[in-house]
Design an enzyme around this catalytic site. Sequence first.
Site, short mmCIF file in Angstrom:
data_model
loop_
_atom_site.label_atom_id
_atom_site.label_comp_id
_atom_site.label_asym_id
_atom_site.label_seq_id
_atom_site.Cartn_x
_atom_site.Cartn_y
_atom_site.Cartn_z
N THR A 1 0.85 -1.18 0.00
CA THR A 1 0.00 0.00 0.00
C THR A 1 0.89 1.23 0.00
O THR A 1 2.03 1.17 0.46
CB THR A 1 -0.82 -0.07 1.31
N ARG B 1 -14.48 -6.82 -0.33
CA ARG B 1 -13.83 -6.50 0.96
C ARG B 1 -13.18 -5.12 0.87
O ARG B 1 -12.49 -4.79 -0.07
CB ARG B 1 -12.78 -7.57 1.29
N1 ASP Z 1 -4.01 -1.94 4.78
C1 ASP Z 1 -4.26 -2.50 3.49
C2 ASP Z 1 -5.59 -3.24 3.55
O1 ASP Z 1 -5.85 -3.90 4.52
C3 ASP Z 1 -3.21 -3.45 3.02
C4 ASP Z 1 -1.78 -3.04 3.26
O2 ASP Z 1 -1.51 -1.97 3.77
O3 ASP Z 1 -0.87 -3.79 2.89
O4 ASP Z 1 -6.30 -3.19 2.59
#
Ligand code: ASP
Length: 321
Positions: free
Chosen positions: A190, A218
């Site tokens: 992310t 989701r």
């Molecule tokens: N926080 C993000 C999510 O749960 C994923 C990530 O940060 O790697 O969609």
Amino acid sequence: MKHKVLVLCFLLSQVSFLMSSENYGIAVHGGAGVMKNLSENQKQKIEEQIIKTLTEAFKIIEQGGTSMDAVEFAVSEFEDSPLFNAGRGSVYNSEEVQEMDASIMSGQNRSAGAVASVRTIKNPIKVARKVADLTEHVMLIGEGAEKFAEQIGEEIVSKDYFYSEKNLKRLRKAKNKSTNLNLIQDKIGTVGAVAIDKYGNIAAATSTGGMTNKMPGRVGDSPIIGSGTWAQNNVCGVSSTGHGEFFIKYQVAKEVCTRIEYLNKSIVEASQEIIDELEQIEAYGGIIAIDYDANIAMPFNTDGMIRGGITNKRKIFVEIY
Ligand code: ASP
């Protein structure tokens, strides 16, 4: 009398807006996860991208631009790169579809915008900004968000634009392992940015393709104001990365600022504490945070977190481990 008080309050708020902040800067992240298998070549590409983006985003602030413009710019640059799990590099859900989430917030007036579960928007963060600036809402999802993006002339792309052999392999591997979502997140992250500009305004932004093998529909923490993204003038700005379900349940981004505001913690203490608490419940990830004086904190409880920053008092840096 009441009228005079109101006028005085208004004037004071304008003065604080016009007041320049002594310290300013920006920090970014490219996700937290298992980084130990990154090749030298991958590391180099990531570092180059972070340096380039930070340099340009800092220039926006140095030249008198806003923190909102700087964080939007930084995140959109990462969305355009296949190196990160956002925009073009987004990971696949369990049905081999990419669904992206993004959010942005201004600490000046708590203006906030987000999109979730979008599939055709080239830069989800730009549309999140437009949700904040042009609508009366905070979050638009799916088709509604895509229709809005089209109406305002934001770039819509075909599925092919996001196609990634590597991310498909990652999905198949995850399916074979049939393991906990959290354990299969690797090397690709992310993205997010936090900044404070010369006017003392704090902003934060986050964008993601979510988690590999997630259920269709989701939505994680990244587009949730208070979880993935939070900005509050005179306190702090935060962008999160990690196992989103926990970051939602513990309202991580806002929690950091709350501890600074009410418990007088420093940004480093508040950020580290919450990451340590998450680790105790086996919730993995990290945050980047910037405070009212452009101090930066970047704790994580994973193997690594791609991160970097630059302020008027600290020269540019990039770190992974
Ligand atoms: N926080 C993000 C999510 O749960 C994923 C990530 O940060 O790697 O969609």
